[in-house]
Design an enzyme around this catalytic site. Structure first.
Site, PDB file in Angstrom:
ATOM      1  N   ASP A 199       0.809  -1.229   0.000  1.00 14.25           N
ATOM      2  CA  ASP A 199       0.000   0.000   0.000  1.00 14.25           C
ATOM      3  C   ASP A 199       0.845   1.284   0.000  1.00 14.25           C
ATOM      4  O   ASP A 199       0.564   2.224   0.742  1.00 14.25           O
ATOM      5  CB  ASP A 199      -0.964   0.019   1.194  1.00 14.25           C
ATOM      6  CG  ASP A 199      -2.046  -1.046   1.106  1.00 14.25           C
ATOM      7  OD1 ASP A 199      -2.074  -1.764   0.099  1.00 14.25           O
ATOM      8  OD2 ASP A 199      -2.843  -1.152   2.047  1.00 14.25           O
ATOM      9  N   ASP A 207      -0.621  -4.455  -3.804  1.00 14.56           N
ATOM     10  CA  ASP A 207      -1.613  -3.373  -3.997  1.00 14.56           C
ATOM     11  C   ASP A 207      -0.976  -2.008  -3.751  1.00 14.56           C
ATOM     12  O   ASP A 207      -1.573  -1.126  -3.126  1.00 14.56           O
ATOM     13  CB  ASP A 207      -2.797  -3.558  -3.041  1.00 14.56           C
ATOM     14  CG  ASP A 207      -3.496  -4.893  -3.183  1.00 14.56           C
ATOM     15  OD1 ASP A 207      -3.426  -5.480  -4.280  1.00 14.56           O
ATOM     16  OD2 ASP A 207      -4.096  -5.359  -2.200  1.00 14.56           O
TER      17      ASP A 207
END
Length: 314
Positions: free
Chosen positions: A152, A175
């Protein structure tokens, strides 16, 4: 009224001049946050905070009432903003772990903010989500920056906001570019540090464009050989890679449905004119699309950002 005007005029930083930050004490400020604090709310002029080489361990917020600020580093390799919060750190106000959205190193809430020639890093150990750059403002420009983290790394956290990244180096594990904003990445280098996912867009259903990567280069650490271009954090995720060089670490399928077959009916995953060992389209997920030349020609900054693009520098 006269007293209020005098107090306002007495602020020596209420002007478009550059102010300087140096960790070694050779400038008027030693910390970036101190320079942010003296800027006037809702400025209608461009104010530069020039940050000299050094490591600045600061957890920063550019608040919503600050506009038209540029934070410019002396060198992207040697001007470093760093912090080390991660999602599983105990957070005393709640008595629970911190969670993803408080872990940022730099959070940008204001509009018309520019970040240039600087490293933004979350150097927490790999113990969960750890955001380096968290954005909520509109009309944000990030130029020649290094944005470093693991899971992230970049959270584009506000729907309907527009972000422009140019000539940046972005790395992460899982991600590591995620969220609902509309963001254009131009000539950026995107590095996978593990076998995982590059993007996790959560584009709203009524927004045509989420993430657009144009003329970017996708690379990976040694041993990484099973990474995906993206998976949908929310059902209508939109991501487009066009004119990119895609390394062999990207799997032939290209895209993953986050374990939910229904996402294949809604996610908007697209590619056009990519090259490299990871760009072959013959085994791509059947629910992704290859744009036609005509369709791709319509994907411009003006179209994606739904307005003129004169806020983006040449």
């Amino acid at each position: 009224m006269t007293a209020a005007v005098s107090m306002h005029a007495a602020n020596p930083y209420d002007n478009p001049d550059t102010i300087f930050v140096a960790r070694d004490g050779t400038a008027e400020f030693r910390n970036i946050n101190d320079a942010i604090e003296v800027c006037r709310a809702f400025m209608d002029y461009h104010k530069v905070i020039f940050v000299k080489k050094g490591v600045y361990k600061e957890k920063l917020i550019i608040p919503s009432w600050l506009t038209h600020i540029e934070i410019c580093g002396e060198s992207p390799e040697n001007t470093i903003i760093t912090y080390d919060d991660h999602a599983n750190i105990f957070y005393p106000p709640t008595g629970k772990p911190m969670g993803t959205f408080r872990t940022y190193t730099l959070k940008v809430e204001g509009n018309y903010i520019t970040l240039k020639n600087i490293t933004i890093e979350n150097n927490a150990p790999r113990m969960g989500q750890a955001v380096a750059l968290h954005t909520e403002g509109d009309h944000l420009v990030v130029i020649n920056c290094r944005i470093l983290g693991n899971q992230d790394t970049i959270y584009t956290g506000m729907a309907y906001t527009r972000l422009y990244f140019s000539n940046c180096y972005i790395e992460g594990t899982t991600d590591f570019i995620f969220g609902p904003s509309t963001a254009w990445f131009e000539q950026c280098t995107i590095k996978n540090k593990t076998n995982s996912f590059v993007t996790a867009a959560s584009t709203p259903k009524d927004v045509k464009y989420g993430y657009v990567f144009n003329r970017c280069k996708l690379i990976a650490d040694d041993g990484v050989n099973k990474a995906f271009l993206g998976r949908p954090w929310r059902p209508y995720a939109h991501t487009l890679f066009m004119n990119c060089e895609i390394g062999k670490h990207i799997v032939p399928q290209g895209w993953q449905n986050w374990g939910n077959k229904a996402n294949e009916q809604t996610a908007r995953y697209q590619e056009y004119n990519n090259t490299g060992e990871g760009a072959a389209i013959n085994q791509r997920a059947a629910w992704s699309r290859q744009l036609t030349k005509k369709e791709a020609s319509q994907v411009t900054l003006q179209e994606v950002f739904r307005m003129d693009n004169n806020w983006i520098p040449e």
